[in-house]
Design a protein around this motif. Structure first.
Motif, short mmCIF file in Angstrom:
data_model
loop_
_atom_site.label_atom_id
_atom_site.label_comp_id
_atom_site.label_asym_id
_atom_site.label_seq_id
_atom_site.Cartn_x
_atom_site.Cartn_y
_atom_site.Cartn_z
N ILE A 30 -71.92 -10.07 -49.83
CA ILE A 30 -71.21 -11.29 -50.22
C ILE A 30 -69.69 -11.09 -50.14
O ILE A 30 -68.95 -12.01 -49.80
CB ILE A 30 -71.64 -11.77 -51.63
N PHE A 31 -69.24 -9.87 -50.38
CA PHE A 31 -67.81 -9.60 -50.31
C PHE A 31 -67.34 -9.46 -48.86
O PHE A 31 -66.21 -9.80 -48.54
CB PHE A 31 -67.47 -8.35 -51.13
N CYS A 32 -68.23 -8.97 -47.99
CA CYS A 32 -67.91 -8.95 -46.56
C CYS A 32 -67.75 -10.37 -46.03
O CYS A 32 -66.81 -10.68 -45.29
CB CYS A 32 -69.00 -8.22 -45.78
N ILE A 33 -68.66 -11.25 -46.43
CA ILE A 33 -68.62 -12.64 -45.98
C ILE A 33 -67.38 -13.35 -46.54
O ILE A 33 -66.67 -14.05 -45.82
CB ILE A 33 -69.91 -13.37 -46.39
N SER A 34 -67.11 -13.15 -47.82
CA SER A 34 -65.94 -13.81 -48.42
C SER A 34 -64.65 -13.26 -47.85
O SER A 34 -63.68 -14.01 -47.66
CB SER A 34 -65.98 -13.71 -49.94
N GLY A 35 -64.61 -11.96 -47.55
CA GLY A 35 -63.41 -11.40 -46.92
C GLY A 35 -63.15 -12.01 -45.56
O GLY A 35 -62.01 -12.32 -45.20
N ALA A 36 -64.22 -12.22 -44.79
CA ALA A 36 -64.07 -12.86 -43.48
C ALA A 36 -63.59 -14.30 -43.63
O ALA A 36 -62.75 -14.77 -42.86
CB ALA A 36 -65.40 -12.81 -42.71
N ALA A 37 -64.11 -15.00 -44.64
CA ALA A 37 -63.67 -16.39 -44.87
C ALA A 37 -62.19 -16.44 -45.23
O ALA A 37 -61.45 -17.32 -44.76
CB ALA A 37 -64.51 -17.02 -45.98
N SER A 60 -57.67 -17.37 -31.86
CA SER A 60 -58.92 -18.13 -31.72
C SER A 60 -60.10 -17.18 -31.53
O SER A 60 -61.17 -17.38 -32.13
CB SER A 60 -58.83 -19.08 -30.53
N ALA A 61 -59.93 -16.16 -30.71
CA ALA A 61 -61.01 -15.18 -30.51
C ALA A 61 -61.30 -14.44 -31.81
O ALA A 61 -62.46 -14.16 -32.13
CB ALA A 61 -60.62 -14.20 -29.41
N THR A 62 -60.27 -14.14 -32.56
CA THR A 62 -60.46 -13.45 -33.84
C THR A 62 -61.24 -14.33 -34.81
O THR A 62 -62.16 -13.84 -35.49
CB THR A 62 -59.09 -13.05 -34.44
N ILE A 63 -60.89 -15.59 -34.89
CA ILE A 63 -61.64 -16.51 -35.76
C ILE A 63 -63.10 -16.59 -35.31
O ILE A 63 -64.02 -16.57 -36.13
CB ILE A 63 -60.98 -17.91 -35.80
N GLY A 64 -63.32 -16.66 -34.02
CA GLY A 64 -64.69 -16.68 -33.50
C GLY A 64 -65.47 -15.44 -33.89
O GLY A 64 -66.63 -15.52 -34.30
N MET A 65 -64.85 -14.29 -33.77
CA MET A 65 -65.53 -13.04 -34.14
C MET A 65 -65.76 -12.95 -35.65
O MET A 65 -66.76 -12.40 -36.11
CB MET A 65 -64.74 -11.82 -33.65
N LEU A 66 -64.84 -13.50 -36.43
CA LEU A 66 -65.05 -13.53 -37.89
C LEU A 66 -66.22 -14.44 -38.26
O LEU A 66 -67.01 -14.11 -39.14
CB LEU A 66 -63.78 -13.98 -38.60
N LEU A 67 -66.34 -15.56 -37.57
CA LEU A 67 -67.51 -16.43 -37.81
C LEU A 67 -68.81 -15.71 -37.43
O LEU A 67 -69.81 -15.81 -38.14
CB LEU A 67 -67.36 -17.73 -37.03
N PHE A 68 -68.77 -14.98 -36.33
CA PHE A 68 -69.93 -14.20 -35.92
C PHE A 68 -70.26 -13.14 -36.97
O PHE A 68 -71.43 -12.95 -37.34
CB PHE A 68 -69.68 -13.54 -34.57
N ALA A 69 -69.25 -12.46 -37.48
CA ALA A 69 -69.45 -11.45 -38.51
C ALA A 69 -70.05 -12.04 -39.77
O ALA A 69 -70.91 -11.44 -40.42
CB ALA A 69 -68.14 -10.74 -38.84
N MET A 70 -69.60 -13.24 -40.12
CA MET A 70 -70.17 -13.90 -41.30
C MET A 70 -71.65 -14.19 -41.09
O MET A 70 -72.46 -14.04 -42.03
CB MET A 70 -69.40 -15.20 -41.60
N CYS A 71 -72.03 -14.59 -39.90
CA CYS A 71 -73.44 -14.85 -39.60
C CYS A 71 -74.26 -13.55 -39.63
O CYS A 71 -75.39 -13.54 -40.12
CB CYS A 71 -73.59 -15.51 -38.24
N VAL A 72 -73.70 -12.48 -39.12
CA VAL A 72 -74.41 -11.20 -39.07
C VAL A 72 -74.62 -10.65 -40.48
O VAL A 72 -75.67 -10.08 -40.79
CB VAL A 72 -73.66 -10.19 -38.20
N HIS A 73 -73.63 -10.83 -41.33
CA HIS A 73 -73.76 -10.30 -42.70
C HIS A 73 -74.78 -11.11 -43.47
O HIS A 73 -75.39 -10.69 -44.37
CB HIS A 73 -72.42 -10.32 -43.44
#
Length: 141
Positions: A36-43, A128-141
């Motif tokens: 949950i902290f990985c996801i919130s950090g990405a957000a 933009s690519a960074t935001i895309g990868m952060l969204l991907f990371a949120m999905c993976v977590h």
């Protein structure tokens, strides 16, 4: 701005990231949750990168750096803790830690192409690519 002023302006950004991580890490250990902290950090980082993309003024971009720092320290630190505590033996922990760091450093391959000088000062492809990868990371977590 001079190099000294720019370097001095990074101090509060790093202090916010460090302080945020200390608070989150202690709470994360207390409740034994990491994802949950990985996801919130990405957000939180997405908010920061959105401020950089908006390119409204210097103050809003500087605030974006604080968001990115806080989210980055939390996300990477919590992710590393999560990977290592889920490995049964020290050999597997060492291997998992190395893979985690290697995957994180792989971003250095694409970064020179996404943050080229021709995209300055907005760096829209990179952010933009960074935001895309952060969204991907949120999905993976």
């Amino acid at each position: 701005w001079s190099d000294a002023v720019v370097n001095a302006l990074t101090i509060p950004v790093y202090l916010v990231g460090f302080g945020t991580y200390l608070l989150v890490a202690s709470y994360s250990d207390k409740i034994q949750k990491r994802g949950i902290f990985c996801i919130s950090g990405a957000a939180v980082m997405i908010i920061g990168y959105a401020l950089l993309l908006a390119h409204a003024n210097v103050a809003s971009r500087f605030v974006g750096c604080f968001f990115i720092s806080a989210g980055l320290w939390v996300c990477s630190g919590s992710g590393m803790a999560w990977v290592t505590v889920n490995q049964p033996r020290y050999g597997k922990r060492a291997f998992a830690s190395g893979i985690f760091i290697t995957i994180g450093n792989a971003a250095g391959v694409a970064a020179p192409f996404l943050y080229e000088g021709k995209f300055r000062p907005r760096y829209i492809p990179g952010y933009s690519a960074t935001i895309g990868m952060l969204l991907f990371a949120m999905c993976v977590h």
